[in-house]
Scaffold this active site. Structure first.
Site, PDB file in Angstrom:
ATOM      1  N   CYS A  11       0.871  -1.166   0.000  1.00  0.00           N
ATOM      2  CA  CYS A  11       0.000   0.000   0.000  1.00  0.00           C
ATOM      3  C   CYS A  11       0.912   1.222   0.000  1.00  0.00           C
ATOM      4  CB  CYS A  11      -0.908  -0.011   1.221  1.00  0.00           C
ATOM      5  SG  CYS A  11      -2.305   1.096   1.022  1.00  0.00           S
ATOM      6  N   CYS A  85      -5.228   0.686  -3.203  1.00  0.00           N
ATOM      7  CA  CYS A  85      -4.744   2.055  -3.022  1.00  0.00           C
ATOM      8  C   CYS A  85      -4.088   2.620  -4.276  1.00  0.00           C
ATOM      9  CB  CYS A  85      -3.744   2.093  -1.865  1.00  0.00           C
ATOM     10  SG  CYS A  85      -2.413   0.909  -2.058  1.00  0.00           S
ATOM     11  N   CYS A  89       3.092  -3.014  -8.136  1.00  0.00           N
ATOM     12  CA  CYS A  89       4.313  -3.776  -7.890  1.00  0.00           C
ATOM     13  C   CYS A  89       5.012  -4.021  -9.213  1.00  0.00           C
ATOM     14  CB  CYS A  89       3.973  -5.153  -7.315  1.00  0.00           C
ATOM     15  SG  CYS A  89       3.272  -5.127  -5.693  1.00  0.00           S
TER      16      CYS A  89
END
Length: 137
Positions: A11, A85, A89
């Site tokens: 996040c 959020c 990645c």
């Protein structure tokens, strides 16, 4: 997936949702799962309302600190879970990527954080059932 599955919770600030998720996974699965959490722009501290919400259920995250998301953390993880959020990645072949659409606890009081905490617990229990069923709570 490796013998001992590893999960990375991501996040942006690594201060609320991802910290609660990592704590739940550690608490519910014990040492059967390797747990990490990180964010692309870590906050200075874990959200105090998240700390209090977890303390209410007997899980202490007061000593945790937000950590920066690194390529190595993603590469070392079997499952990467983003927390709704908008953080992303790096993508590596063979990894599983999941997004859990969760409300942001930032700036909210304990009353608003409790349902988020409980939803995260439910999602973590489902993840345990998938990746480490013998570790069922």
């Amino acid at each position: 997936m490796s013998e001992k599955p590893s999960v990375l919770f991501v996040c942006v600030h690594n201060a609320g949702r991802s910290q609660m998720a990592a704590a739940w996974l550690s608490h519910l699965a014990g040492d059967r799962v390797e747990v990490r959490s990180a964010g692309s722009a870590p906050a200075d501290q874990v959200n105090p309302a998240a700390v209090e919400a977890m303390r209410e259920v007997g899980v202490d995250i007061a000593a945790e600190t937000p950590k920066i998301l690194t390529f190595d953390a993603v590469k070392a993880s079997d499952v990467c879970v983003t927390m709704g959020c908008g953080d992303t990645c790096p993508v590596f072949p063979g990894k599983r990527y999941i997004d859990w659409p969760l409300e942001d606890p930032s700036g909210r009081d304990i009353e608003a954080v409790r349902p988020i905490r409980d939803e995260i617990r439910k999602l973590v229990k489902g993840l345990i059932d998938e990746i480490a069923p013998e570790a069922k709570p």
